[in-house]
Enzyme design. Structure first.
Site, PDB file in Angstrom:
ATOM      1  N   HIS A 259      20.986   4.598  19.996  1.00  0.00           N
ATOM      2  CA  HIS A 259      19.981   4.592  19.334  1.00  0.00           C
ATOM      3  C   HIS A 259      19.582   2.862  19.110  1.00  0.00           C
ATOM      4  O   HIS A 259      20.396   2.082  18.941  1.00  0.00           O
ATOM      5  CB  HIS A 259      20.280   5.027  17.738  1.00  0.00           C
ATOM      6  CG  HIS A 259      19.308   5.349  16.961  1.00  0.00           C
ATOM      7  ND1 HIS A 259      18.479   4.466  16.247  1.00  0.00           N
ATOM      8  CD2 HIS A 259      18.610   6.712  16.931  1.00  0.00           C
ATOM      9  CE1 HIS A 259      17.524   5.155  15.585  1.00  0.00           C
ATOM     10  NE2 HIS A 259      17.741   6.263  15.950  1.00  0.00           N
ATOM     11  N   ASP A 310      19.247  13.918  17.761  1.00  0.00           N
ATOM     12  CA  ASP A 310      18.574  14.809  18.838  1.00  0.00           C
ATOM     13  C   ASP A 310      19.682  15.544  19.382  1.00  0.00           C
ATOM     14  O   ASP A 310      19.588  16.769  19.848  1.00  0.00           O
ATOM     15  CB  ASP A 310      17.610  14.034  19.700  1.00  0.00           C
ATOM     16  CG  ASP A 310      16.506  13.627  19.435  1.00  0.00           C
ATOM     17  OD1 ASP A 310      15.592  14.369  19.229  1.00  0.00           O
ATOM     18  OD2 ASP A 310      16.292  12.390  19.032  1.00  0.00           O
TER      19      ASP A 310
HETATM   20  N1  COA Z   1      23.559   7.176  27.888  1.00  0.00           N
HETATM   21  C1  COA Z   1      24.079   6.121  28.440  1.00  0.00           C
HETATM   22  N2  COA Z   1      24.185   4.679  28.062  1.00  0.00           N
HETATM   23  C2  COA Z   1      23.114   4.318  27.377  1.00  0.00           C
HETATM   24  C3  COA Z   1      22.626   5.359  26.643  1.00  0.00           C
HETATM   25  C4  COA Z   1      22.565   6.836  26.900  1.00  0.00           C
HETATM   26  N3  COA Z   1      21.904   7.686  26.142  1.00  0.00           N
HETATM   27  N4  COA Z   1      21.815   4.609  25.710  1.00  0.00           N
HETATM   28  C5  COA Z   1      22.093   3.397  25.604  1.00  0.00           C
HETATM   29  N5  COA Z   1      23.093   3.335  26.713  1.00  0.00           N
HETATM   30  C6  COA Z   1      23.704   1.800  27.190  1.00  0.00           C
HETATM   31  C7  COA Z   1      22.661   1.330  28.060  1.00  0.00           C
HETATM   32  O1  COA Z   1      22.732   1.725  29.511  1.00  0.00           O
HETATM   33  C8  COA Z   1      22.771  -0.127  27.966  1.00  0.00           C
HETATM   34  O2  COA Z   1      23.913  -0.492  28.592  1.00  0.00           O
HETATM   35  P1  COA Z   1      24.077  -1.799  29.282  1.00  0.00           P
HETATM   36  O3  COA Z   1      23.988  -2.811  28.165  1.00  0.00           O
HETATM   37  O4  COA Z   1      25.448  -1.792  30.125  1.00  0.00           O
HETATM   38  O5  COA Z   1      23.057  -1.718  30.380  1.00  0.00           O
HETATM   39  C9  COA Z   1      23.228  -0.265  26.499  1.00  0.00           C
HETATM   40  O6  COA Z   1      23.717   1.081  26.148  1.00  0.00           O
HETATM   41  C10 COA Z   1      21.893  -0.544  25.560  1.00  0.00           C
HETATM   42  O7  COA Z   1      21.026   0.683  25.815  1.00  0.00           O
HETATM   43  P2  COA Z   1      19.274   0.286  25.685  1.00  0.00           P
HETATM   44  O8  COA Z   1      18.494   1.389  26.307  1.00  0.00           O
HETATM   45  O9  COA Z   1      18.958  -1.142  26.186  1.00  0.00           O
HETATM   46  O10 COA Z   1      19.042   0.525  24.398  1.00  0.00           O
HETATM   47  P3  COA Z   1      17.793   0.566  23.320  1.00  0.00           P
HETATM   48  O11 COA Z   1      17.731   0.167  22.054  1.00  0.00           O
HETATM   49  O12 COA Z   1      16.601   0.165  24.310  1.00  0.00           O
HETATM   50  O13 COA Z   1      17.658   2.047  23.644  1.00  0.00           O
HETATM   51  C11 COA Z   1      17.479   4.449  23.164  1.00  0.00           C
HETATM   52  C12 COA Z   1      17.796   3.135  22.694  1.00  0.00           C
HETATM   53  C13 COA Z   1      17.644   5.521  22.262  1.00  0.00           C
HETATM   54  C14 COA Z   1      16.149   4.337  24.017  1.00  0.00           C
HETATM   55  C15 COA Z   1      18.622   4.691  24.264  1.00  0.00           C
HETATM   56  O14 COA Z   1      19.713   4.669  23.701  1.00  0.00           O
HETATM   57  C16 COA Z   1      18.295   6.110  25.007  1.00  0.00           C
HETATM   58  O15 COA Z   1      17.433   5.934  26.153  1.00  0.00           O
HETATM   59  N6  COA Z   1      18.906   7.208  24.590  1.00  0.00           N
HETATM   60  C17 COA Z   1      18.865   8.547  25.178  1.00  0.00           C
HETATM   61  C18 COA Z   1      17.341   9.194  24.764  1.00  0.00           C
HETATM   62  C19 COA Z   1      17.589   9.550  23.391  1.00  0.00           C
HETATM   63  O16 COA Z   1      18.563  10.383  23.102  1.00  0.00           O
HETATM   64  N7  COA Z   1      16.502   9.338  22.536  1.00  0.00           N
HETATM   65  C20 COA Z   1      16.378   9.749  21.181  1.00  0.00           C
HETATM   66  C21 COA Z   1      16.494   8.395  20.381  1.00  0.00           C
HETATM   67  S1  COA Z   1      16.593   9.253  18.577  1.00  0.00           S
END
Ligand code: COA
Length: 380
Positions: A259, A310
């Site tokens: 998140h 979710d």
């Molecule tokens: N699965 C695996 N790894 C994850 C992850 C996931 N769902 N969410 C975050 N990470 C990891 C990333 O790979 C990253 O690792 P790294 O630093 O080693 O590269 C780190 O955690 C930070 O992730 P990042 O995508 O940069 O964080 P963000 O703040 O931009 O993204 C989300 C937040 C929600 C977009 C992201 O967690 C995600 O894509 N989740 C899956 C989709 C989801 O469930 N969305 C609903 C949100 S309520």
């Protein structure tokens, strides 16, 4: 040169009295009330009133508000005809986006941006988004539409319009809880998109349409659908470990985890987890909850990443009989009240939202006549 704030992470763009989140402590409050308490004691109608007016209603205010929502449930027949003309293979969220946008054409107050008109339009949008969602599902299944039942509350009526059957109490309660927990979440991407639309002094239907379009993405409201698809693909607890480890090794995101704001467990995920467990025991099959819990434990162990809203909403929806690709529409149905409350707040204290980019392209080029341009030049 200012360093660009890519993704606007940790950027505060306005003050608000609607929703408070402490991402480190896992706290979410609507108008000062913890969602866990609202989830346990309140109803979607009451929470909607709270969000919109800033305080809990008394009995007669709640009665009047619920009545207004009920009166606004039917959608115009011509709109149903428009929905029926959409090709059945259309993504249901795209269908809903079209439906929400089309609602404006049937509302004589659509272009009236006064607060009184926007409050009335909010009730229409909240009531009719539920009707649109159920109508879209039935139209694509070639089933006749089910007229709303004014004896039923918002959650029960939603399930009734979807299936044509009055729901059992546990399913109604699960629906109500999911609606409450998704009703608002501060300045998430779809709320932001809608507030940007409002900031141009466009109308509330345009802002709601922007918000639905933004919620559609898999990184936002589309995640719960992908969670269910993953649970189906995994199929059993025995397959959890190889499946998730393969995803992580391939650096793929596991849907329903992580998140932007919470660094601890999303409080809504904890509440829905309990509901998913109850539903797995009383409605079943147990498999969806068991696979979910195994994935949650593995993600904590392997990556120390928590489940988000979710994640457990997926199995909850499955237990109460909702089709997987309809999950994001339920999210929109619930979030409409939060969106509109934010839109009203934006209108009240508006300043055009217009950030900047840092230009990194070429400069000082001169126009080459078409005939002199190299025909083998790479296309941009
Ligand atoms: N699965 C695996 N790894 C994850 C992850 C996931 N769902 N969410 C975050 N990470 C990891 C990333 O790979 C990253 O690792 P790294 O630093 O080693 O590269 C780190 O955690 C930070 O992730 P990042 O995508 O940069 O964080 P963000 O703040 O931009 O993204 C989300 C937040 C929600 C977009 C992201 O967690 C995600 O894509 N989740 C899956 C989709 C989801 O469930 N969305 C609903 C949100 S309520």
């Amino acid at each position: 040169m200012v360093e660009p704030l890519v993704g606007l992470e940790d950027v505060v763009i306005t003050t608000s009295t609607i929703c408070f989140i402490d991402g480190e402590k896992g706290i979410l409050r609507y108008r000062g009330y913890d969602v866990s308490e609202l989830g346990a004691k309140s109803s979607y109608e009451e929470v909607s009133y709270l969000l919109l007016y800033g305080q809990l209603p008394n009995a007669s205010q709640l009665h009047q508000f619920s009545d207004e929502l009920k009166k606004n449930r039917p959608i115009p027949d011509t709109l149903a005809t428009i929905l029926k003309a959409i090709p059945p293979k259309t993504d249901p969220m795209a269908w809903l986006r079209t439906g929400v946008s089309a609602l404006a054409a049937f509302d004589p107050e659509a272009e009236d941006n006064s607060e009184a008109a926007n409050l009335r339009k909010t009730l229409r949008l909240v009531a009719q988004t539920a009707t649109l969602t159920t109508a879209i599902d039935r139209i694509r299944k070639k089933l006749p539409l089910v007229a709303p039942d004014s004896q039923l509350d918002h959650a029960a009526n939603f399930l009734y319009m979807l299936s044509g059957k009055k729901p059992d109490e546990l399913s109604r309660r699960a629906m109500d809880l999911a609606l409450i927990l998704q009703a608002d979440h501060e300045l998430n991407a779809s709320t932001f998109a809608g507030r940007v639309t409002v900031s141009t002094l466009s109308d509330i239907y345009s802002a709601a349409t922007s918000a639905v379009g933004t919620l559609k993405g898999p990184l936002h409201g589309g995640a719960n659908q992908r969670v269910m698809e993953m649970l189906e693909k995994v199929g059993s607890v025995a397959h959890v470990e190889p499946f998730i480890k393969e995803q992580l090794a391939a650096k793929k995101k596991v849907m329903g985890f992580g998140h932007r704001v919470y660094t601890t467990l999303d409080p809504r995920a904890a509440i829905l987890k309990q509901m998913s467990r109850d539903l797995s025991q009383k409605i079943g099959p147990a498999q969806w909850f068991e696979i979910s819990e195994a994935i949650e434990q593995l993600m904590l162990r392997e990556k120390n990443i928590h489940a988000n809203l979710d994640f457990y909403s997926a199995s909850v929806y499955r237990y109460i009989g909702i089709d997987t690709d309809l999950f994001p529409l339920i999210f929109a149905t619930s979030r409409m009240i939060g969106w509109c409350t934010h839109f009203l707040e934006q209108y009240k204290n508006n300043r055009l939202i217009r950030p900047l980019t840092q230009y990194t392209g070429p400069q000082g080029l001169h126009y080459t006549p078409l005939a002199n341009r190299n025909s083998t030049a790479a296309a941009h």
